[in-house]
Each structure stands twice: as structure tokens, then as C-alpha cells.
Design a protein around this motif. Structure first.
Motif, PDB file in Angstrom:
ATOM      1  N   MET A   1      27.101 -42.248 -24.642  1.00 43.88           N
ATOM      2  CA  MET A   1      27.738 -43.303 -23.853  1.00 43.88           C
ATOM      3  C   MET A   1      26.685 -44.220 -23.252  1.00 43.88           C
ATOM      4  SD  MET A   1      31.038 -42.906 -23.965  1.00 43.88           S
ATOM      5  CE  MET A   1      31.749 -43.689 -22.540  1.00 43.88           C
ATOM      6  N   HIS A   2      26.979 -45.510 -23.253  1.00 43.28           N
ATOM      7  CA  HIS A   2      26.099 -46.501 -22.639  1.00 43.28           C
ATOM      8  C   HIS A   2      26.758 -47.035 -21.365  1.00 43.28           C
ATOM      9  CE1 HIS A   2      23.141 -46.918 -25.895  1.00 43.28           C
ATOM     10  NE2 HIS A   2      24.158 -46.729 -26.710  1.00 43.28           N
ATOM     11  N   ASP A   3      25.974 -47.175 -20.305  1.00 44.19           N
ATOM     12  CA  ASP A   3      26.490 -47.660 -19.029  1.00 44.19           C
ATOM     13  C   ASP A   3      26.387 -49.178 -18.912  1.00 44.19           C
ATOM     14  OD1 ASP A   3      26.898 -45.040 -18.390  1.00 44.19           O
ATOM     15  OD2 ASP A   3      25.833 -45.116 -16.477  1.00 44.19           O
ATOM     16  N   ILE A   4      27.450 -49.781 -18.381  1.00 46.88           N
ATOM     17  CA  ILE A   4      27.460 -51.187 -17.985  1.00 46.88           C
ATOM     18  C   ILE A   4      27.575 -51.204 -16.464  1.00 46.88           C
ATOM     19  CG2 ILE A   4      28.553 -53.451 -18.248  1.00 46.88           C
ATOM     20  CD1 ILE A   4      27.719 -52.328 -20.927  1.00 46.88           C
ATOM     21  N   LEU A   5      26.635 -51.851 -15.796  1.00 45.16           N
ATOM     22  CA  LEU A   5      26.646 -51.906 -14.339  1.00 45.16           C
ATOM     23  C   LEU A   5      27.635 -52.953 -13.847  1.00 45.16           C
ATOM     24  CD1 LEU A   5      25.422 -51.055 -11.604  1.00 45.16           C
ATOM     25  CD2 LEU A   5      23.640 -52.785 -11.977  1.00 45.16           C
ATOM     26  N   VAL A   6      28.554 -52.531 -12.985  1.00 41.50           N
ATOM     27  CA  VAL A   6      29.473 -53.456 -12.312  1.00 41.50           C
ATOM     28  C   VAL A   6      29.041 -53.484 -10.848  1.00 41.50           C
ATOM     29  CG1 VAL A   6      31.868 -54.049 -11.786  1.00 41.50           C
ATOM     30  CG2 VAL A   6      31.316 -52.846 -13.918  1.00 41.50           C
ATOM     31  N   LEU A   7      28.320 -54.511 -10.482  1.00 40.75           N
ATOM     32  CA  LEU A   7      27.713 -54.620  -9.158  1.00 40.75           C
ATOM     33  C   LEU A   7      28.434 -55.693  -8.349  1.00 40.75           C
ATOM     34  CD1 LEU A   7      25.479 -54.095  -7.067  1.00 40.75           C
ATOM     35  CD2 LEU A   7      24.017 -55.672  -8.362  1.00 40.75           C
ATOM     36  N   TYR A   8      28.922 -55.340  -7.181  1.00 42.52           N
ATOM     37  CA  TYR A   8      29.710 -56.290  -6.400  1.00 42.52           C
ATOM     38  C   TYR A   8      29.483 -56.099  -4.911  1.00 42.52           C
ATOM     39  CZ  TYR A   8      32.740 -52.326  -5.355  1.00 42.52           C
ATOM     40  OH  TYR A   8      33.211 -51.115  -4.897  1.00 42.52           O
ATOM     41  N   TYR A   9      29.827 -57.142  -4.155  1.00 44.39           N
ATOM     42  CA  TYR A   9      29.949 -57.056  -2.705  1.00 44.39           C
ATOM     43  C   TYR A   9      31.373 -57.453  -2.365  1.00 44.39           C
ATOM     44  CZ  TYR A   9      29.593 -58.081   2.258  1.00 44.39           C
ATOM     45  OH  TYR A   9      29.809 -58.107   3.610  1.00 44.39           O
ATOM     46  N   SER A  10      32.035 -56.668  -1.529  1.00 48.83           N
ATOM     47  CA  SER A  10      33.428 -56.955  -1.178  1.00 48.83           C
ATOM     48  C   SER A  10      33.642 -56.611   0.284  1.00 48.83           C
ATOM     49  CB  SER A  10      34.380 -56.145  -2.059  1.00 48.83           C
ATOM     50  OG  SER A  10      35.719 -56.519  -1.836  1.00 48.83           O
ATOM     51  N   GLN A  11      34.090 -57.584   1.071  1.00 51.44           N
ATOM     52  CA  GLN A  11      34.298 -57.353   2.504  1.00 51.44           C
ATOM     53  C   GLN A  11      35.713 -56.879   2.804  1.00 51.44           C
ATOM     54  OE1 GLN A  11      32.938 -60.561   4.966  1.00 51.44           O
ATOM     55  NE2 GLN A  11      33.451 -59.534   6.866  1.00 51.44           N
ATOM     56  N   HIS A  12      36.698 -57.418   2.088  1.00 54.22           N
ATOM     57  CA  HIS A  12      38.099 -57.069   2.372  1.00 54.22           C
ATOM     58  C   HIS A  12      38.812 -56.432   1.185  1.00 54.22           C
ATOM     59  CE1 HIS A  12      37.708 -59.171   6.163  1.00 54.22           C
ATOM     60  NE2 HIS A  12      37.308 -60.260   5.543  1.00 54.22           N
ATOM     61  N   GLY A  13      38.125 -56.205   0.079  1.00 54.67           N
ATOM     62  CA  GLY A  13      38.719 -55.476  -1.036  1.00 54.67           C
ATOM     63  C   GLY A  13      39.113 -56.295  -2.245  1.00 54.67           C
ATOM     64  N   SER A  14      39.131 -57.632  -2.119  1.00 54.89           N
ATOM     65  CA  SER A  14      39.575 -58.457  -3.246  1.00 54.89           C
ATOM     66  C   SER A  14      38.576 -58.451  -4.395  1.00 54.89           C
ATOM     67  CB  SER A  14      39.815 -59.893  -2.776  1.00 54.89           C
ATOM     68  OG  SER A  14      40.869 -59.950  -1.840  1.00 54.89           O
ATOM     69  N   THR A  15      37.295 -58.589  -4.079  1.00 53.12           N
ATOM     70  CA  THR A  15      36.284 -58.566  -5.132  1.00 53.12           C
ATOM     71  C   THR A  15      36.176 -57.172  -5.729  1.00 53.12           C
ATOM     72  OG1 THR A  15      35.090 -60.262  -3.884  1.00 53.12           O
ATOM     73  CG2 THR A  15      33.919 -59.250  -5.714  1.00 53.12           C
ATOM     74  N   GLN A  16      36.390 -56.158  -4.919  1.00 56.39           N
ATOM     75  CA  GLN A  16      36.392 -54.786  -5.421  1.00 56.39           C
ATOM     76  C   GLN A  16      37.524 -54.576  -6.429  1.00 56.39           C
ATOM     77  OE1 GLN A  16      37.285 -51.746  -2.495  1.00 56.39           O
ATOM     78  NE2 GLN A  16      36.249 -50.161  -3.688  1.00 56.39           N
ATOM     79  N   ALA A  17      38.695 -55.163  -6.162  1.00 58.47           N
ATOM     80  CA  ALA A  17      39.817 -55.036  -7.093  1.00 58.47           C
ATOM     81  C   ALA A  17      39.484 -55.673  -8.443  1.00 58.47           C
ATOM     82  CB  ALA A  17      41.070 -55.680  -6.491  1.00 58.47           C
ATOM     83  N   LEU A  18      38.807 -56.820  -8.406  1.00 56.85           N
ATOM     84  CA  LEU A  18      38.361 -57.449  -9.656  1.00 56.85           C
ATOM     85  C   LEU A  18      37.356 -56.558 -10.374  1.00 56.85           C
ATOM     86  CD1 LEU A  18      37.735 -61.254  -8.938  1.00 56.85           C
ATOM     87  CD2 LEU A  18      39.326 -60.282 -10.603  1.00 56.85           C
ATOM     88  N   ALA A  19      36.436 -55.971  -9.611  1.00 57.81           N
ATOM     89  CA  ALA A  19      35.430 -55.082 -10.202  1.00 57.81           C
ATOM     90  C   ALA A  19      36.089 -53.917 -10.925  1.00 57.81           C
ATOM     91  CB  ALA A  19      34.487 -54.572  -9.115  1.00 57.81           C
ATOM     92  N   GLN A  20      37.136 -53.376 -10.335  1.00 59.29           N
ATOM     93  CA  GLN A  20      37.827 -52.245 -10.956  1.00 59.29           C
ATOM     94  C   GLN A  20      38.550 -52.656 -12.232  1.00 59.29           C
ATOM     95  OE1 GLN A  20      40.071 -51.134  -7.489  1.00 59.29           O
ATOM     96  NE2 GLN A  20      38.505 -49.694  -6.759  1.00 59.29           N
ATOM     97  N   ALA A  21      39.132 -53.870 -12.236  1.00 59.75           N
ATOM     98  CA  ALA A  21      39.792 -54.360 -13.451  1.00 59.75           C
ATOM     99  C   ALA A  21      38.767 -54.601 -14.555  1.00 59.75           C
ATOM    100  CB  ALA A  21      40.564 -55.644 -13.140  1.00 59.75           C
ATOM    101  N   ILE A  22      37.604 -55.122 -14.196  1.00 62.23           N
ATOM    102  CA  ILE A  22      36.532 -55.332 -15.173  1.00 62.23           C
ATOM    103  C   ILE A  22      36.055 -53.987 -15.705  1.00 62.23           C
ATOM    104  CG2 ILE A  22      34.118 -56.074 -15.389  1.00 62.23           C
ATOM    105  CD1 ILE A  22      34.874 -58.412 -13.488  1.00 62.23           C
ATOM    106  N   ALA A  23      35.934 -52.996 -14.827  1.00 65.33           N
ATOM    107  CA  ALA A  23      35.519 -51.656 -15.243  1.00 65.33           C
ATOM    108  C   ALA A  23      36.491 -51.065 -16.252  1.00 65.33           C
ATOM    109  CB  ALA A  23      35.387 -50.744 -14.025  1.00 65.33           C
ATOM    110  N   HIS A  24      37.790 -51.292 -16.045  1.00 60.38           N
ATOM    111  CA  HIS A  24      38.786 -50.810 -17.010  1.00 60.38           C
ATOM    112  C   HIS A  24      38.598 -51.478 -18.367  1.00 60.38           C
ATOM    113  CE1 HIS A  24      41.578 -49.706 -13.418  1.00 60.38           C
ATOM    114  NE2 HIS A  24      40.785 -48.707 -13.748  1.00 60.38           N
TER     115      HIS A  24
END
Length: 203
Positions: A1-24
């Protein structure tokens, strides 16, 4: 398996939600897995420094994460049309990797979240691309072959995935935003794997 880094900053959770969709999207590609990481807040002289380990969510990123992964998805909320200070602070500390050329030739994608529809999504995405170009990374966007890019009435740009969070950051990802984030992750992982195989075959 090869890792892809999903690196984010999220203060209220919106950018984190995008990060999780990208991870999927990344993990929909056989042979690829997402490594979710975040950055701490920037502490001023009047604030208590962020603890070394987050209370919840993704661990804090280390420079080794950038070296070990074959691709990068970089995300930040918009701050006056630019990336947030914590992400910029982290990127400013990657000079050692730049000197080594550690990221040169690796693919990268960007994503963001804004409070309002015209809150600077595209300028923020472009601002995040600049240090990645200096590192010699290969930028991956979202092509118009993704139907949602033409039909979305919320977030989503050819420069990268985006989300309109609303004034209280309570708006969930729309179906179009989620599909575009997934598509970006899938495209990034597919590109990264092809480049990794090509590099391995030459060594």
C-alpha cells in the motif's frame, strides 16, 4: 500500500469534512491509502501553546509524513482570500525538504472551505499551490469531465475541491461538493500510483 498525505487545518470542521471525503476518494483506488494529518494553531504571546497531541481527530503532521507519502492533498479554510496562518506557518518550516528536493515530482491537490459563496475560494486554492510549485510538485485539479463541476450551485472549482460552510459553519457538504472531493482524491491517488510505479521501474 502507498500512502497519500491528506494535510489540513480546520477550525470548525468544514475543511475536515472535505478532507475525509477526499480520503474516501483516495482509498477507492486499489493500492492507495489516506494518511490524515493536521497542523496546530499558531500560538501568540497571549495564548497557551497547543498541546503536543490533539485531543481528537488527526495527529499533527511531521516532515517525515511529507517524505514518506507519494502524494499530497493540502487543505485550509479561507482567511481573507488566503490560506490560514497555521498552514502557512507549517509550510514555511519545510525549507529542509525543499533543499533536498524531497517533494519534487510528487502530485498534489488543494482544497478549501469558505463561509460565503464569494469568500475567496479560488484565491485561497491558488495561494496554497504556490509553495507546492516551489517544492517541484505536480498539481492535480478537477477536470470538467466531472459533471458536478458544471452543475454545482455551492462549492467546487477546477482548481480543487471546496465547500461553502455558511455563517455558523453548520452547513453540511452538498452532494456535489462531496462527489467533487471524492473525485479529486481518486484522481490524485491514481496519478500518484502511476508516477510511483514509473519511478520504481527506473530505479
Amino acid at each position: 500500500m502507498h500512502d497519500i498525505l491528506v494535510l489540513y487545518y480546520s477550525q470548525h470542521g468544514s475543511t475536515q469534512a472535505l478532507a475525509q471525503a477526499i480520503a474516501h476518494g483516495i482509498e477507492s483506488v486499489p493500492g492507495a491509502q489516506a494518511r490524515l494529518r493536521t497542523v496546530p494553531k499558531v500560538a501568540t504571546v497571549t495564548q497557551i501553546a497547543t498541546p503536543p497531541v490533539p485531543d481528537a481527530g488527526a495527529p499533527y503532521v511531521e516532515l517525515a509524513d511529507l517524505k514518506e507519502c507519494i502524494g499530497l492533498a493540502l487543505g485550509s479554510p479561507t482567511r481573507f482570500g488566503n490560506m490560514a496562518a497555521p498552514m502557512k506557518y507549517f509550510l514555511d518550516g519545510t525549507a529542509a525538504l525543499w533543499m533536498q528536493g524531497a517533494l519534487a515530482g510528487k502530485p498534489a491537490a488543494v482544497f478549501t472551505s469558505t463561509t460565503t459563496m464569494h469568500g475567496g475560494q479560488e484565491s485561497t486554492l491558488l495561494s496554497m499551490m504556490l509553495p507546492l510549485l516551489h517544492h517541484g510538485m505536480l498539481l492535480v485539479g478537477i477536470p470538467y469531465t466531472e459533471a458536478e463541476l458544471t452543475n454545482t450551485v455551492s462549492g467546487g472549482t477546477p482548481y480543487g475541491a471546496s465547500h461553502v460552510s455558511g455563517s455558523n459553519s453548520s452547513t453540511q457538504l452538498t452532494d456535489a461538493e462531496r462527489k467533487l472531493a471524492f473525485a479529486l482524491g481518486k484522481r490524485l491517488a491514481s496519478t500518484a500510483l502511476k508516477l510511483a510505479v514509473s519511478t520504481e521501474s527506473r530505479t
